[in-house]
Design a protein around this motif. Sequence first.
Motif, PDB file in Angstrom:
ATOM      1  N   PRO A  73       0.816  -1.226   0.000  1.00 14.31           N
ATOM      2  CA  PRO A  73       0.000   0.000   0.000  1.00 14.31           C
ATOM      3  C   PRO A  73       0.846   1.272   0.000  1.00 14.31           C
ATOM      4  N   ALA A 129       0.861   4.192  -2.907  1.00 15.84           N
ATOM      5  CA  ALA A 129       0.636   5.604  -2.565  1.00 15.84           C
ATOM      6  C   ALA A 129       1.783   6.469  -3.056  1.00 15.84           C
ATOM      7  N   LYS A 130       3.008   5.979  -2.930  1.00 11.92           N
ATOM      8  CA  LYS A 130       4.165   6.741  -3.398  1.00 11.92           C
ATOM      9  C   LYS A 130       4.150   6.874  -4.916  1.00 11.92           C
ATOM     10  N   LYS A 186       1.569   7.044  -6.812  1.00 14.78           N
ATOM     11  CA  LYS A 186       0.564   8.067  -7.127  1.00 14.78           C
ATOM     12  C   LYS A 186       1.109   9.474  -6.882  1.00 14.78           C
ATOM     13  N   SER A 187       1.826   9.649  -5.765  1.00 14.22           N
ATOM     14  CA  SER A 187       2.330  10.986  -5.448  1.00 14.22           C
ATOM     15  C   SER A 187       3.472  11.393  -6.373  1.00 14.22           C
ATOM     16  N   ASN A 209       1.920  -0.021  -8.131  1.00 13.12           N
ATOM     17  CA  ASN A 209       3.187   0.635  -7.792  1.00 13.12           C
ATOM     18  C   ASN A 209       4.077   0.840  -9.012  1.00 13.12           C
TER      19      ASN A 209
END
Length: 359
Positions: A258, A262-263, A265-266, A287
């Motif tokens: 997860p 998230a990384k 996406k950022s 990812n």
Amino acid sequence: MPVSLKSSCHTNLGFPYHGEQDAAEQLVNIRDFLRQDLGLEHIDSTGAAALLEQKISTLLGADDAVWFPTGTLAQGIAARIHARQSDKDSILLHPTSHLLLHEENGIKSAHGMNVRVQGEWREPVNSDDISRNDACVFVEIPQRHSGGKLPSWSELAAIKQRCAENKVALHMDGARLWSSRAYYEQRSYAEIASGFDSVYVSFYKDIGAMGGAALAGNQAFIEQARLWRTRLGGFSFGSWPMIVDSLRLLDKRIKQMPGFIAKAKSLAASIEDLSGIEIEPGPPQVNLFHVRLKVSASRAEQARDGVARTQGIWLSDRFWEYESKGSCSMEIVVGDKALMLSEELFRSAVRSMLSHLRS
């Protein structure tokens, strides 16, 4: 040995994607896991494989699983078994399939399979692509050469239903399956895999182990897979370090996934407004994502090297140019190492790369 440009960089987003780059360190970690976590001083390949196979079959909700040294061997055997169990001799592959792009036509030369290629390069396989004349359909979850795209949950259900109705075997190329749960609303791996006749997973890509793969399926399928693994020399008594390394890292990487997503996406969001690029898919679904560039792979590599020399950042190993000449996709995969890179520094490096391309 001379230090490569890649290894001279203070930040390296290329493979391997996780922090363990020293072979001796990795071997020490395997020893410690064997002693401290498994409570063993010695294990052979058969015993280690049995532990890993049980873990995989449980995760995927399958009757059984079998370990392989490579995904190339595992998936060729899966296709062979499914074709032999039908009266059809062709398998359906998406044009981005690993079997087409990276295996020197092994599916035909080694296994005697005919291939029907169907689908749009930048879109996942869909149920309309499937014919009752196919012996087996390969679906990649997620689809690497499309930037990690996944079929929607409803489309995946339609694919499963279409195959079941037409008595077509359904195989998952799940090399990167471990990153798919977030997109599918945290459904379990077993629920995602349900309806597939066989599933392949990799232990070195997202998991970061020394190597190895597994096939999962029903008991009859796995018995055949074990038989063909023996016939093709796919198991040795010296395989245990790879297998133990997979046991060591599997739960850890699944737990980290997860954060990796998230990384991704950022990082993608930090550059999405830059001119001259396209994020695919936007936003990332796993990812992994691609940065589309309107230049050849060779020009993009030169620009990457320029960033490496001036900023000490290695952005990517891969600039895929299969779809069309004159444009390419820079592959970004988030693992341990990418977590340490700030969005500001990543944006700066990509902007620098674009400047090198314009100069």
